[in-house]
Design a protein around this motif. Sequence first.
Motif, PDB file in Angstrom:
ATOM      1  N   LEU A 201      -2.255  -9.741  -3.108  1.00 36.11           N
ATOM      2  CA  LEU A 201      -3.411  -9.254  -4.653  1.00 36.11           C
ATOM      3  C   LEU A 201      -3.849 -10.367  -5.497  1.00 36.11           C
ATOM      4  O   LEU A 201      -3.603 -11.139  -5.597  1.00 36.11           O
ATOM      5  CB  LEU A 201      -2.740  -7.944  -5.328  1.00 36.11           C
ATOM      6  CG  LEU A 201      -2.279  -6.391  -4.424  1.00 36.11           C
ATOM      7  CD1 LEU A 201      -1.345  -6.279  -5.774  1.00 36.11           C
ATOM      8  CD2 LEU A 201      -3.119  -6.190  -3.676  1.00 36.11           C
ATOM      9  N   PRO A 202      -5.387  -9.620  -5.861  1.00 39.44           N
ATOM     10  CA  PRO A 202      -5.892 -10.966  -6.621  1.00 39.44           C
ATOM     11  C   PRO A 202      -5.902 -10.824  -7.637  1.00 39.44           C
ATOM     12  O   PRO A 202      -6.676 -10.714  -9.180  1.00 39.44           O
ATOM     13  CB  PRO A 202      -7.698 -10.830  -6.836  1.00 39.44           C
ATOM     14  CG  PRO A 202      -7.286  -9.170  -6.413  1.00 39.44           C
ATOM     15  CD  PRO A 202      -6.310  -9.501  -5.320  1.00 39.44           C
ATOM     16  N   ARG A 290       2.983   5.160 -14.918  1.00 40.58           N
ATOM     17  CA  ARG A 290       3.076   4.879 -13.724  1.00 40.58           C
ATOM     18  C   ARG A 290       2.332   5.013 -12.944  1.00 40.58           C
ATOM     19  O   ARG A 290       2.244   4.099 -11.550  1.00 40.58           O
ATOM     20  CB  ARG A 290       4.391   5.203 -13.524  1.00 40.58           C
ATOM     21  CG  ARG A 290       5.696   4.754 -12.279  1.00 40.58           C
ATOM     22  CD  ARG A 290       7.280   5.100 -11.901  1.00 40.58           C
ATOM     23  NE  ARG A 290       7.147   3.627 -11.799  1.00 40.58           N
ATOM     24  CZ  ARG A 290       8.777   3.439 -11.585  1.00 40.58           C
ATOM     25  NH1 ARG A 290       9.483   3.906 -12.645  1.00 40.58           N
ATOM     26  NH2 ARG A 290       9.398   2.426 -10.989  1.00 40.58           N
ATOM     27  N   ALA A 291       2.243   6.541 -12.489  1.00 41.95           N
ATOM     28  CA  ALA A 291       0.734   5.947 -11.458  1.00 41.95           C
ATOM     29  C   ALA A 291      -0.444   4.775 -11.511  1.00 41.95           C
ATOM     30  O   ALA A 291      -0.515   5.017  -9.922  1.00 41.95           O
ATOM     31  CB  ALA A 291       0.152   7.821 -10.964  1.00 41.95           C
ATOM     32  N   ALA A 292      -0.793   5.110 -12.198  1.00 35.01           N
ATOM     33  CA  ALA A 292      -2.098   4.129 -12.476  1.00 35.01           C
ATOM     34  C   ALA A 292      -1.747   2.407 -11.881  1.00 35.01           C
ATOM     35  O   ALA A 292      -2.141   1.625 -12.055  1.00 35.01           O
ATOM     36  CB  ALA A 292      -2.458   4.205 -13.741  1.00 35.01           C
ATOM     37  N   ILE A 293      -0.229   1.940 -12.891  1.00 29.64           N
ATOM     38  CA  ILE A 293       0.109   0.487 -12.668  1.00 29.64           C
ATOM     39  C   ILE A 293       0.657  -0.211 -11.046  1.00 29.64           C
ATOM     40  O   ILE A 293       0.165  -0.657 -10.576  1.00 29.64           O
ATOM     41  CB  ILE A 293       1.556   0.480 -13.345  1.00 29.64           C
ATOM     42  CG1 ILE A 293       1.136   0.534 -14.673  1.00 29.64           C
ATOM     43  CG2 ILE A 293       2.321  -0.250 -12.814  1.00 29.64           C
ATOM     44  CD1 ILE A 293       2.553   1.042 -15.483  1.00 29.64           C
ATOM     45  N   ASN A 294       1.443   1.617 -10.000  1.00 32.92           N
ATOM     46  CA  ASN A 294       0.939   1.476  -8.961  1.00 32.92           C
ATOM     47  C   ASN A 294      -0.201   1.525  -8.183  1.00 32.92           C
ATOM     48  O   ASN A 294       0.041   0.679  -7.269  1.00 32.92           O
ATOM     49  CB  ASN A 294       2.132   3.071  -8.676  1.00 32.92           C
ATOM     50  CG  ASN A 294       2.082   2.329  -6.758  1.00 32.92           C
ATOM     51  OD1 ASN A 294       1.626   3.583  -5.983  1.00 32.92           O
ATOM     52  ND2 ASN A 294       3.248   2.667  -6.416  1.00 32.92           N
ATOM     53  N   ALA A 295      -0.914   1.701  -8.407  1.00 31.53           N
ATOM     54  CA  ALA A 295      -2.130   2.157  -8.241  1.00 31.53           C
ATOM     55  C   ALA A 295      -2.601   0.756  -7.568  1.00 31.53           C
ATOM     56  O   ALA A 295      -3.470   0.586  -7.544  1.00 31.53           O
ATOM     57  CB  ALA A 295      -3.459   3.592  -8.673  1.00 31.53           C
ATOM     58  N   ALA A 296      -2.581   0.060  -8.696  1.00 33.79           N
ATOM     59  CA  ALA A 296      -3.154  -1.814  -9.286  1.00 33.79           C
ATOM     60  C   ALA A 296      -2.161  -2.435  -8.108  1.00 33.79           C
ATOM     61  O   ALA A 296      -2.917  -3.568  -8.000  1.00 33.79           O
ATOM     62  CB  ALA A 296      -2.882  -1.892 -10.693  1.00 33.79           C
ATOM     63  N   LEU A 297      -0.992  -1.924  -8.091  1.00 39.80           N
ATOM     64  CA  LEU A 297      -0.237  -2.837  -7.364  1.00 39.80           C
ATOM     65  C   LEU A 297      -0.419  -2.260  -5.721  1.00 39.80           C
ATOM     66  O   LEU A 297       0.303  -3.243  -4.936  1.00 39.80           O
ATOM     67  CB  LEU A 297       0.894  -2.822  -7.972  1.00 39.80           C
ATOM     68  CG  LEU A 297       0.831  -3.554  -9.442  1.00 39.80           C
ATOM     69  CD1 LEU A 297       1.920  -3.767 -10.421  1.00 39.80           C
ATOM     70  CD2 LEU A 297       0.407  -5.434  -8.950  1.00 39.80           C
ATOM     71  N   GLN A 298      -0.379  -1.610  -5.544  1.00 37.55           N
ATOM     72  CA  GLN A 298      -0.500  -0.487  -4.418  1.00 37.55           C
ATOM     73  C   GLN A 298      -2.096   0.092  -3.861  1.00 37.55           C
ATOM     74  O   GLN A 298      -1.707   1.649  -3.566  1.00 37.55           O
ATOM     75  CB  GLN A 298       1.139   0.409  -3.808  1.00 37.55           C
ATOM     76  CG  GLN A 298       1.979  -0.586  -4.818  1.00 37.55           C
ATOM     77  CD  GLN A 298       2.358  -1.244  -3.280  1.00 37.55           C
ATOM     78  OE1 GLN A 298       2.189  -1.497  -2.062  1.00 37.55           O
ATOM     79  NE2 GLN A 298       3.881  -1.777  -3.683  1.00 37.55           N
ATOM     80  N   PRO A 299      -3.073  -0.683  -3.565  1.00 37.75           N
ATOM     81  CA  PRO A 299      -3.687   0.161  -3.561  1.00 37.75           C
ATOM     82  C   PRO A 299      -4.380   0.560  -2.366  1.00 37.75           C
ATOM     83  O   PRO A 299      -3.627   0.061  -1.282  1.00 37.75           O
ATOM     84  CB  PRO A 299      -5.217  -0.979  -3.678  1.00 37.75           C
ATOM     85  CG  PRO A 299      -4.391  -2.410  -4.166  1.00 37.75           C
ATOM     86  CD  PRO A 299      -2.535  -1.652  -4.348  1.00 37.75           C
ATOM     87  N   ALA A 300      -5.535   1.636  -2.130  1.00 38.08           N
ATOM     88  CA  ALA A 300      -5.319   2.493  -1.068  1.00 38.08           C
ATOM     89  C   ALA A 300      -6.545   1.535   0.302  1.00 38.08           C
ATOM     90  O   ALA A 300      -7.054   0.697  -0.041  1.00 38.08           O
ATOM     91  CB  ALA A 300      -6.289   3.344  -1.003  1.00 38.08           C
TER      92      ALA A 300
END
Length: 337
Positions: A201-202, A290-300
Motif C-alpha cells: 500500500l502507498p 473500524r470499517a473506515a480504517i479497514n477500508a483504508a488498509l483493505q481497499p477494494a
Amino acid sequence: MTILRISLVVLVLGCGALAGGLWHDYQRFLDTPIQTSEPKIYLEIPKGMSLRALTQQMTAQGIFSHPYYFIALAYLQDDQTRIKAGEYELTPDMTPGAVLARITSGKVAEYRITFVEGWTFRQALATLDAHEHFGGAGLATLSDADLMAQLGRPGEHPEGRFFPDTYQFPRKTQGLDVLKRAMERMDMILAEEWDARQPELPIASAYEALILASIIEKETAVAAERPAIGGVFVRRLQRGMRLQTDPTVIYGLGERYDGNIRRADLREATPYNTYVISGLPPTPIALSGRAAINAALQPAQGDALYFVAKGDGSHVFSRTLDEHNRAVRRYILNKDN
C-alpha cells in the motif's frame, strides 16, 4: 389450674401471637417493592458506611418504612458485611431482597456517552462538557497541546486519536478518563488493522492509515462503499494523483466554512486542501470507525479513479476523467449528457 399457670399460658400464647404477627409483617415487607414514584432513584453508599447508617439513609430517602426489617434481612442472609461502596440505581419494581442483592454485587450505576463516527475531536469534547455527569468539565477550553499532555501524549495532534463508540462509566469518572479509554481503544484497533493490512500500500505508517481512514469516513455514510472509496484513494496515491476530496478542504477552512465550497476555497493553499497539496494532509480530519480504517488498509480492487455523489448518499465511480465529467454533469450540475 392455678391463677399462676393461667397467667403463664396467656403470656406464652400472647408472645406466640406477637411473634406470628411480626413474622407475617416481615414477609409482607420482603414481598413489597420499594417505595418511590420516580422511575429511578440513586443510592450513594460511601466507603465504610455501616449497615445501620445505610438503612437510616434509605429510610430518609423514603425507600423503606421498616428499616429494622432490612437489617434483619441482611443478617439472615449473612450479607451484613458484604455491602459495597458506590452509586446504585434502584427501580420501583425492586423488592428489599433485590435491593440487597444489588448493593452487595458491586453492580454500580453506569452512565453513557457516545462519540459518533465522522465527528471532529472538538465535537467529542463539547459532548463531554455538555454531559450531565461531567457538569461542564471545561475540556473544550484546553488547547490541543494541553489536552494531549494531560492524556500522556505530549506533542501529538488530537484529531482522529479517539475511537468513536458508546462508553459506559460509573460516577466520579473524569472526562479525561473517558478520553483516555477512547484513545487507547483507537490504538488497539488501529494496530490490529495495520498488522492485517494489504501488502504494497502507498501508506507508510499506521498514522497515515488513520489519516486516510478519516477521509473515507467523511466521504460516505454508506458502509458498503467504504472499501471502494478506499480503493480510489489508494490508486490515486499510487499514481501520484492528488486526492481532491472536499472534506479535507472543509476541515482546512475550519470555522470559516458556511456550508458551501467556493472555487476560491478549492484554490486556497491550506495544509488540508488536497486540491492543492499532493499526498495526504498532515493529520486526520475526523474520528474514524473500524470499517473506515479497514477500508483504508483493505481497499477494494478495481480501476476506478474518480467518484461523485449522486445526492442520495451513494456515489458513482468512474475509470476515466471523461466518465467522471459526465457523472458530474448529471448528478451535480443536473444536466443531461
